[in-house]
Design a protein around this motif. Sequence first.
Motif: not given
Length: 324
Positions: A77, A128, A132, A159-161, A166, A169-170, A190, A192
């Motif tokens: 996250y 990030s 990961l 993954m998320g945020g 977000a 994450a993208h 994912v 978003l």
Amino acid sequence: MNSSEEEIATEIPGVIRVYKDGSVQRLIETDIVPPTTDPKTGVSSKDVTVIPEFNVSARLFLPKLANPTQKLPLLVYFYGGAFCVSSPFTRKYNSYLTALVAEANVIAVAVNYRKAPEHPIPTAYEDSRDALQWVVSHRKGDGPEPWLNHHANFERVFMGGESAGANVAHNLAIVAGSPDFGLNLELLGVALVHPYFWGSSPMGSETSNPSRKAIVDRLWPFLCPSNPDNDDPRVNPLAEDGPGLVGLGCRRVLVCVAQKDILKDRGWAYYESLGRSGWMGVVEIMETEGEDHGFHLYDLESEKAQDLIRRLSAFYNRDMPLIF
């Protein structure tokens, strides 16, 4: 504060102020709450260092376990805060992640990437990415963190945020889709939430609030002085000179937007573009009516916040549909 310190060089109103002497004043979300075990949900948390050379840390969240050997979906996250304020250690994000982990029954690693302007873009992406990789180092059950070794199901990694998170994450999903990255792990999905995407050409209803648009227009140049273009593909994933979306390195995507959010139309455009890009995955979208950017983080008990958390929980727990 002396007179030279009082001279402001740059300010994002209500968010951050940078003085001409280089000092930085963050105007919001500077609080820190310690990790603990939540008495209401039984969710436990603890802080770990994931990149010692840069003092990059993360807060881990573990739900109350049905049995001591239980394996859970894993959520990596990334917090929001315009890349320049906040952290997973604020009360807002700690409370939200506790609620999400309890509802979804996932184990979460909330990465505290370094912030601009002291650490401009691309530092947040690099931190990030390295975090990961640190998470993936537990895939065989012999990493440095026991919670991940014992309880993370590495066949169900997400993954998320929120907002800037977000965006992270993208961009990590794009990198993960490249064989050169060597992730050695398939991301299942994912999520978003209210993603921070932007661009130089106005879209949809963005011009209906000129003052708010002006603030967002200034944000990326402030965060990324090395490439202050709002069509940088990292902030505008639909930019013509970008890598496109077809190589997104996951099998499912959920985009969540809010009706009153100035970023809403970018989220919809991302959803529509991903769906027709040739990417071989499943994308879905949720729009919350009558709400603005990040509304759920400020009122977790509201019905609309609960609806969003339930939708995320379903996304993290749903089996992947077959694609023919």
